[in-house]
Motif scaffolding. Structure first.
Motif, mmCIF file in Angstrom:
data_model
loop_
_atom_site.group_PDB
_atom_site.id
_atom_site.type_symbol
_atom_site.label_atom_id
_atom_site.label_comp_id
_atom_site.label_asym_id
_atom_site.label_seq_id
_atom_site.Cartn_x
_atom_site.Cartn_y
_atom_site.Cartn_z
ATOM 1 N N ASP A 1 19.116 53.247 -56.978
ATOM 2 C CA ASP A 1 18.427 54.520 -56.679
ATOM 3 C C ASP A 1 19.385 55.456 -55.957
ATOM 4 O OD1 ASP A 1 16.136 53.241 -57.516
ATOM 5 O OD2 ASP A 1 15.395 52.830 -55.499
ATOM 6 N N LEU B 1 27.892 47.588 -52.217
ATOM 7 C CA LEU B 1 26.818 47.891 -51.266
ATOM 8 C C LEU B 1 25.965 46.662 -50.958
ATOM 9 C CD1 LEU B 1 25.694 51.320 -52.714
ATOM 10 C CD2 LEU B 1 26.573 50.940 -50.412
ATOM 11 N N ILE C 1 14.808 51.736 -50.683
ATOM 12 C CA ILE C 1 15.660 52.392 -51.669
ATOM 13 C C ILE C 1 16.579 51.295 -52.188
ATOM 14 C CG2 ILE C 1 17.571 54.042 -51.913
ATOM 15 C CD1 ILE C 1 15.122 55.511 -51.214
ATOM 16 N N THR C 2 16.789 51.205 -53.486
ATOM 17 C CA THR C 2 17.766 50.224 -53.971
ATOM 18 C C THR C 2 19.127 50.895 -54.075
ATOM 19 O OG1 THR C 2 17.493 50.753 -56.292
ATOM 20 C CG2 THR C 2 15.987 49.104 -55.387
ATOM 21 N N ALA C 3 20.162 50.094 -54.183
ATOM 22 C CA ALA C 3 21.516 50.642 -54.315
ATOM 23 C C ALA C 3 21.601 51.518 -55.567
ATOM 24 C CB ALA C 3 22.539 49.511 -54.366
#
Lengths: 310, 258
Positions: free
Chosen positions: B108, B256, B104-106
């Motif tokens: 997303d 993040l 998961i990317t930040a």
């Protein structure tokens, strides 16, 4: 680098003026357990996070980080899809049950539900948490939570498993159980990367280690090889300073090295009989004669004084 | 095992799914208050205040107020979700760190966060609507569309709140946002009385308040009526959502991913 699963060259990472990782290069071959040792603040966690894209390395100077063919700075998803990560903090979803935690994670990997449920049963069996399937996270002990995080990291059958201090704060039984599981995973061909400050852990399960301090690599090699190359085979410890002085006066043999950075001093020698002979002048219980270990090497390499982060 | 990373929509959905699972785990304490709150509010108005005020802007006062509540409930739930809840996931529970170890990317994660808050806006509007219908305050008609206005309102306030969260280092600072921004908006956006009744110099301020535009849109479907200027209200909502959403994601991503 054709055979390496991870290739890192000249990696740097700064937070403001603080340099967490400094000029670090290494290669991790497939299906080994590769350990990073170092005191707190040595840059181990930063390096792990760079590998899966949670942290971003410095742009300058130029560097190469290649994980399974991908650069984490731009292709974190490709890497994470084939990896499992066990972060330093457990960070489980405390509002959900054991199985729900795993189901949520399986969704992150876009796994079909039936496949995920099957895999979850396998994993709970593997980490010996089958009876806790529907328990809430708060009901689990620290060791159970840790095992669950390891199960979570394995949900998608990763090729690479990254563990940041997997056994810190756990009791010896759980620690040994986790070592055994990691050994098992390695035999299945998974590449394991771990950070630790337990020397015994590194010695027991790592095929290769890097000793880090202040963001830099100090030594690299197989644990036994590092011991053979860098430190005498045996060490004589004394409990009192006065006993240390008694011994010091007796030493005319240059084969014995006195380490005064520790108080009372330590006496190192490759020959066991020399040290045994030396200890004859002391009472039983005043001394401890043993093989030197990675901890001796580690302390010798990284120094005995505390840094500001310890 | 193939090397195909999960597609974008699947990633966003998985974040949304996580929130949904946590929320529905405690159905009674999470699902009941959205019904109870408008019930208490409208009972209070109907029994008390309503006797003193018959009409507002050409409709019964209870109808005027109830239609406003359809969007304020969405505003409050989305704002709480993307301030306190987001902050706790970010700083205390470290839930985000766990999620970011997965594919998961930040971005997303943050888009999923906004969509989830929007969905809560949808649900909260729906709850108010059920109560309003059961009181017979407005007829079942186009007003069935109000949860969609709740969704729009929820998304907009999620984006704004996430932007505020990106600056906050101490959870108590959200108090300023709640009392300094949301409370005035509740009173001066045409929920309690029409903004035409505000002093002339304050009327442009009310136009800036995002809630003003949500209120107009929700009355459009409840009354129902239409005038071309309502399109501007819709455009305003979309723009605010996109601008603040973009800025919030840009800023929080740097928090993040270090």
């Amino acid at each position: 680098m054709s055979t390496a699963l991870i290739h890192v060259e000249n990696c740097h990472k700064s937070y403001g003026t603080f340099k967490a990782v400094n000029h670090l290069s290494f290669d991790v071959p497939p299906a080994v357990c590769f350990g990073f040792l170092g005191p707190n603040g040595a840059g181990k966690t930063s390096m792990m996070k760079i590998l899966y894209g949670k942290n971003v390395r410095d742009n300058v100077p130029p560097s190469v980080v290649n994980v399974m063919g991908y650069d984490p700075a731009t292709q974190e998803l490709e890497i994470k899809y084939q990896s499992g990560v066990v972060p330093q903090d457990n960070n489980l979803d405390t509002e959900l049950s054991v199985i729900q935690n795993l189901i949520v994670y399986s969704k992150f990997y876009n796994m079909p539900r039936t496949m995920a449920l099957k895999r979850i049963d396998e994993l709970l069996e593997f980490v010996e948490l089958k009876e806790k399937k529907h328990a809430r996270i708060r009901e689990l002990s620290g060791g159970m939570q840790r095992r669950l995080v390891i199960a979570r990291a394995l949900i998608h059958k990763p090729k690479l498993l990254i563990l940041d201090e997997p056994t810190t704060g756990l009791d010896p039984q759980v620690r040994r159980l986790i070592w055994e599981k990691l050994q098992h995973l390695k035999e299945e061909g998974i590449t394991i990367l771990l950070t630790t400050h337990y020397m015994e852990e590194a010695f027991q399960i790592c095929d290769q280690i890097i000793i880090m301090d202040k963001g830099e690599k100090i030594m690299e090699g197989k644990p036994q090889q590092l011991l053979d190359d860098h430190i005498e085979r045996y060490v004589l410890e004394v409990q009192k300073k006065s006993a240390g002085e008694v011994l010091r006066r007796q030493i005319h043999n240059s084969a014995v090295r006195i380490d005064d950075s520790s108080q009372p001093p330590l006496f190192y020698c490759n020959d066991l009989d020399t040290l045994r002979h030396l200890a004859e002048s002391l009472q039983n219980g005043e001394f401890y004669l043993r093989q030197s270990n990675l901890e001796d090497l580690f302390l010798q390499a990284t120094g005995r004084t505390l840094n500001e982060q310890q | 095992m193939n090397n195909n990373k999960p597609p974008y929509l699947a990633r966003i959905y998985s974040v949304w799914y996580r929130h949904m699972l946590v929320y529905t785990r405690d159905l009674v304490s999470n699902g009941l208050p959205p019904f109870l709150e408008p019930l208490i509010f409208l009972a209070g108005i109907g029994l008390g205040l309503g006797k003193y005020i018959d009409e507002m802007a050409g409709m019964p006062y209870i109808q005027f107020l109830a239609t406003g509540l359809l969007v304020t409930s969405a505003m409050y739930t989305a704002a709480f979700e993307c301030t306190y809840s987001t902050f706790i996931r970010l700083e205390f529970d470290k839930v985000y760190d766990g999620m970011l170890a997965a594919p998961i990317t930040a971005t997303d994660l943050l888009v999923g966060e906004i969509l989830w808050a929007g969905s809560k806006g949808f649900f909260f509007s729906f709850c108010v609507l059920v109560i309003i219908y059961s009181f017979g305050i407005i007829p079942i008609s186009l007003s069935l569309l109000t949860p969609l206005i709740g969704l729009i309102t929820g998304l907009m306030f999620a984006a704004i709140s996430l932007f505020v969260t990106s600056y906050v280092k101490n959870i108590n600072h959200f108090n300023f946002f709640m009392t300094g921004f949301l409370s005035p908006m509740f009173f001066f956006s045409g929920v309690v009385f029409p903004i035409q009744d505000l002093p002339g110099i304050l009327q442009p301020v009310a136009e800036i308040f995002p809630l003003t535009h949500s209120v107009r849109l929700v009355r459009m479907v409840c009354i129902p009526y239409f005038e071309p200027s309502l399109l501007l209200d819709a455009v305003y909502c979309v723009l605010i959502t996109l601008i603040f959403g973009y800025l919030a994601i840009y800023r929080l991503r740097r928090r993040l991913i270090q």
